[in-house]
Motif scaffolding. Structure first.
Motif, PDB file in Angstrom:
ATOM      1  N   LEU A 305       0.596  -0.986   0.216  1.00  0.00           N
ATOM      2  CA  LEU A 305      -0.325  -0.144  -0.135  1.00  0.00           C
ATOM      3  C   LEU A 305       0.992   1.462  -0.246  1.00  0.00           C
ATOM      4  O   LEU A 305       0.545   2.131  -0.789  1.00  0.00           O
ATOM      5  CB  LEU A 305      -0.919   0.164   0.835  1.00  0.00           C
ATOM      6  N   VAL A 306       2.081   1.172   0.661  1.00  0.00           N
ATOM      7  CA  VAL A 306       3.002   2.157   0.988  1.00  0.00           C
ATOM      8  C   VAL A 306       3.301   2.415  -0.831  1.00  0.00           C
ATOM      9  O   VAL A 306       3.656   3.634  -1.202  1.00  0.00           O
ATOM     10  CB  VAL A 306       3.660   2.411   1.438  1.00  0.00           C
ATOM     11  N   ALA A 307       4.063   1.655  -0.943  1.00  0.00           N
ATOM     12  CA  ALA A 307       4.780   1.474  -2.763  1.00  0.00           C
ATOM     13  C   ALA A 307       3.386   2.574  -4.386  1.00  0.00           C
ATOM     14  O   ALA A 307       3.985   3.261  -4.782  1.00  0.00           O
ATOM     15  CB  ALA A 307       5.079   0.391  -3.282  1.00  0.00           C
ATOM     16  N   ARG A 308       2.149   1.503  -3.741  1.00  0.00           N
ATOM     17  CA  ARG A 308       1.305   1.167  -4.096  1.00  0.00           C
ATOM     18  C   ARG A 308       2.053   1.432  -6.212  1.00  0.00           C
ATOM     19  O   ARG A 308       2.133   2.680  -7.288  1.00  0.00           O
ATOM     20  CB  ARG A 308       0.995   3.279  -5.276  1.00  0.00           C
ATOM     21  N   ARG A 390      -7.039  -6.724  -0.939  1.00  0.00           N
ATOM     22  CA  ARG A 390      -6.061  -5.904  -2.735  1.00  0.00           C
ATOM     23  C   ARG A 390      -7.215  -5.741  -3.637  1.00  0.00           C
ATOM     24  O   ARG A 390      -7.574  -4.889  -4.891  1.00  0.00           O
ATOM     25  CB  ARG A 390      -5.451  -7.466  -3.068  1.00  0.00           C
ATOM     26  N   ALA A 391      -8.325  -6.610  -3.467  1.00  0.00           N
ATOM     27  CA  ALA A 391      -9.136  -6.043  -4.190  1.00  0.00           C
ATOM     28  C   ALA A 391      -9.874  -4.300  -4.257  1.00  0.00           C
ATOM     29  O   ALA A 391     -10.311  -3.518  -5.368  1.00  0.00           O
ATOM     30  CB  ALA A 391     -11.000  -7.353  -3.721  1.00  0.00           C
ATOM     31  N   ALA A 392     -10.016  -4.250  -3.105  1.00  0.00           N
ATOM     32  CA  ALA A 392     -10.351  -2.961  -3.123  1.00  0.00           C
ATOM     33  C   ALA A 392      -9.323  -1.803  -3.787  1.00  0.00           C
ATOM     34  O   ALA A 392     -10.005  -1.100  -4.694  1.00  0.00           O
ATOM     35  CB  ALA A 392     -10.798  -2.680  -1.595  1.00  0.00           C
ATOM     36  N   ASP A 393      -8.014  -2.262  -2.828  1.00  0.00           N
ATOM     37  CA  ASP A 393      -6.733  -1.614  -4.093  1.00  0.00           C
ATOM     38  C   ASP A 393      -7.107  -1.410  -5.956  1.00  0.00           C
ATOM     39  O   ASP A 393      -7.386  -0.521  -5.999  1.00  0.00           O
ATOM     40  CB  ASP A 393      -5.873  -1.904  -3.408  1.00  0.00           C
ATOM     41  N   ASP A 394      -7.607  -2.562  -6.419  1.00  0.00           N
ATOM     42  CA  ASP A 394      -7.077  -2.805  -6.871  1.00  0.00           C
ATOM     43  C   ASP A 394      -8.231  -2.275  -7.962  1.00  0.00           C
ATOM     44  O   ASP A 394      -8.429  -1.916  -8.690  1.00  0.00           O
ATOM     45  CB  ASP A 394      -7.017  -4.295  -7.889  1.00  0.00           C
ATOM     46  N   ALA A 395      -9.569  -1.711  -7.690  1.00  0.00           N
ATOM     47  CA  ALA A 395     -10.517  -1.466  -7.308  1.00  0.00           C
ATOM     48  C   ALA A 395     -10.593   0.484  -7.593  1.00  0.00           C
ATOM     49  O   ALA A 395     -11.198   1.070  -8.123  1.00  0.00           O
ATOM     50  CB  ALA A 395     -11.994  -1.674  -7.433  1.00  0.00           C
ATOM     51  N   GLY A 396      -9.250   0.567  -6.906  1.00  0.00           N
ATOM     52  CA  GLY A 396      -9.150   1.988  -6.637  1.00  0.00           C
ATOM     53  C   GLY A 396      -9.494   2.140  -5.491  1.00  0.00           C
ATOM     54  O   GLY A 396      -9.606   4.204  -5.210  1.00  0.00           O
ATOM     55  N   ASN A 397      -9.911   1.558  -4.485  1.00  0.00           N
ATOM     56  CA  ASN A 397     -10.451   2.408  -3.022  1.00  0.00           C
ATOM     57  C   ASN A 397      -9.783   2.116  -1.926  1.00  0.00           C
ATOM     58  O   ASN A 397      -9.216   1.220  -1.634  1.00  0.00           O
ATOM     59  CB  ASN A 397     -11.662   1.245  -2.463  1.00  0.00           C
ATOM     60  N   TYR A 398      -8.762   3.079  -2.415  1.00  0.00           N
ATOM     61  CA  TYR A 398      -7.582   2.833  -1.461  1.00  0.00           C
ATOM     62  C   TYR A 398      -7.126   2.866   0.219  1.00  0.00           C
ATOM     63  O   TYR A 398      -7.019   2.333   0.727  1.00  0.00           O
ATOM     64  CB  TYR A 398      -6.429   3.996  -1.521  1.00  0.00           C
ATOM     65  N   LYS A 399      -8.256   3.816   0.636  1.00  0.00           N
ATOM     66  CA  LYS A 399      -8.838   4.106   1.684  1.00  0.00           C
ATOM     67  C   LYS A 399      -9.675   3.018   2.567  1.00  0.00           C
ATOM     68  O   LYS A 399      -9.121   2.370   4.169  1.00  0.00           O
ATOM     69  CB  LYS A 399      -9.907   5.540   2.321  1.00  0.00           C
ATOM     70  N   ASP A 400     -10.110   2.150   1.882  1.00  0.00           N
ATOM     71  CA  ASP A 400     -11.262   1.267   2.462  1.00  0.00           C
ATOM     72  C   ASP A 400     -10.007  -0.262   2.402  1.00  0.00           C
ATOM     73  O   ASP A 400     -10.262  -0.844   3.209  1.00  0.00           O
ATOM     74  CB  ASP A 400     -12.050   0.219   1.051  1.00  0.00           C
ATOM     75  N   ALA A 401      -8.974  -0.864   1.372  1.00  0.00           N
ATOM     76  CA  ALA A 401      -7.578  -0.898   1.430  1.00  0.00           C
ATOM     77  C   ALA A 401      -7.100  -1.261   2.540  1.00  0.00           C
ATOM     78  O   ALA A 401      -6.354  -1.583   3.445  1.00  0.00           O
ATOM     79  CB  ALA A 401      -6.935  -1.050   0.178  1.00  0.00           C
TER      80      ALA A 401
END
Length: 475
Positions: A305-308, A390-401
């Protein structure tokens, strides 16, 4: 009138008599040889040889048993604690790195509890390094790795403070400092800590090998002494028709007791040390690896999450993938195998060959297996929660991830904390098992060196008295 020859002149009869005189040592040998042609002389020689053999048996036994007791003491009191301390240094460093990443994810105002945990890890690692430097001896590798870690640790903490300062100001440079600090930890600090752990573990193996090696010299000397005593008694019987020579019989009994004590005591000590090795030291080694892998998996998860996506694999079949996500998957596979592969009959098990499967096999009781089984279940839970993050992050929802990773109830952080506590519980149990078995092993050697020496002295005196009784018949 003839004068008597001068005694000091060269070539005189006196000089010739002196030059023809035999050395004292040669006369002694010839006298001993002449005495051995008589039965009293033979009896004296046999008595001396028997006493020497019995004394040699006691001396060699005391020497070899003392060496093995020293090695067994080193296993329990020195090398294993040092190996455990080296593993704790590694774990503290890995946990500090993981905690630093969690604090960074929390934003500019990281939770006080997370900050305290990071500082406690660094403080613990520093204190353990000081203790290791004071107690590590005989290993140049260990001393060099301690020196290297002491040099690199301030560099790492300085990079973390730079990352925190930039993160508080909302500057993107903070993540670069954090990645650089993580690289310093993973590429330099942790490898040094790993080599330190390997050096101390190798020393533990050497002490085990020395403590468990059979005292063949003592056993051989004891067998030779018993054989000689048996021969002497048979000779006595054939020459006198007397069934027993009390002195020789007592010497044989003392030597036999010492030899049996030696063999039985060492066998018991070896069994106890084997138990402490397999169900103690080896269990601790595997559990330490598992705990460290779980920490590194947690660090990988945070840094994803830090490196994105800024750090990718540049070679192999994973080329182009997020490097931290790939590393996380590898750590999990080492711990329990592939997700879902261990499920069966309603009970989740680690895949055969994985770290936790090996830890379960090495545990010799239900109390040792229970936390390992529970840790497997919590790791499976962690994997499922990680997929959701990971699914949330991949969907662009960083805060939820981020909430799914560093949040409270239901987060991967909650699963990781449970795994870490369960592995700590398993380690504490196996440490107690090691101490119990190691104490049983070295306890089997208690008194053996002194006892063998006393029995040997009694046996030698009895042999001399037995032969002396036979000699008295010729006076």
């Amino acid at each position: 009138m003839a004068h008597p020859p001068t005694t000091g002149a060269a070539g005189s009869p006196a000089a010739g008599a002196l030059s023809g005189r035999r050395p004292a040592w040669r006369e002694g040998i010839e006298r001993a040889r002449a005495a051995a042609t008589t039965e009293p002389g033979r009896l004296r020689l046999i008595g001396a040889v028997l006493a020497a053999l019995v004394v040699a048996f006691g001396a060699v036994t005391a020497w070899q048993v003392s060496d093995r007791r020293t090695a067994a003491d080193a296993v329990a009191e020195h090398s294993q604690p040092l190996s455990a301390a080296a593993a704790d240094i590694y774990r503290s460093l890995a946990d500090a790195d993981t905690t630093a990443a969690s604090a960074f994810l929390a934003g500019g105002q990281e939770p006080a509890e997370v900050r305290r945990r990071y500082e406690a890890d660094i403080d613990r690692a520093s204190k353990l390094l000081v203790r290791a430097a004071a107690t590590t001896d005989g290993s140049a590798t260990a001393r060099e790795e301690i020196r290297r870690i002491n040099q690199l640790l301030p560099v790492y903490t300085g990079l973390i403070e730079s990352a925190r300062a930039n993160n508080r100001q909302g500057l993107p440079l903070g993540s670069a400092y954090l990645r650089y600090a993580n690289d310093t930890m993973r590429e330099r600090l942790l490898p040094s800590a790993g080599r330190l752990y390997q050096a101390e573990t190798a020393r533990l193996g050497e002490d085990y090998g020395e403590a468990k090696s059979w005292p063949w010299a003592a056993i051989g000397t004891g067998a030779a002494a018993l054989a000689a005593l048996g021969w002497a008694q048979r000779r006595d019987f054939l020459r006198t028709n007397r069934v027993f020579n009390r002195g020789l019989l007592a010497s044989t009994a003392a030597s036999a007791v010492a030899l049996l004590w030696l063999v039985a005591g060492h066998a018991l000590a070896r069994a106890g040390l084997d138990d402490s090795d397999r169900h103690g030291a080896q269990s601790l080694h595997v559990l330490n690896e598992a705990r460290i892998d779980s920490l590194r998996a947690r660090g990988d998860e945070n840094l994803t999450l830090v490196a994105r996506g800024a750090v990718v694999v540049d070679r192999g079949e994973d080329k182009g993938k997020d490097a931290y996500e790939v590393s996380y998957a590898e750590r999990m596979a080492d711990l329990v195998g592939e997700p879902g592969a261990g499920a069966g009959a309603g009970v989740d098990r680690a895949v055969s060959g994985s770290l936790l499967a090996r830890a379960r096999d090495l545990a010799d009781d239900a109390e040792g297996r229970a936390p390992v089984d529970e840790a497997v279940a919590r790791l499976r839970e962690w994997q499922e929660r990680h997929k959701a993050a990971r699914a949330a992050d991949d969907a662009g929802n960083y805060k939820d991830a981020r909430a799914k990773v560093i949040g409270g109830e239901g987060s991967t952080g909650e699963s990781f904390d449970k795994v870490d506590k369960l592995l700590a519980k398993a380690l504490a149990h196996e440490q107690r098992e090691f101490a119990r078995a190691a104490d049983d092993g070295r306890g089997a050697l208690t008194g053996l060196a002194v006892g063998a020496g006393v029995l040997a002295a009694l046996g030698a005196v009895a042999a001399l008295l037995g032969m002396g009784r036979r000699l008295a018949e010729y006076r």
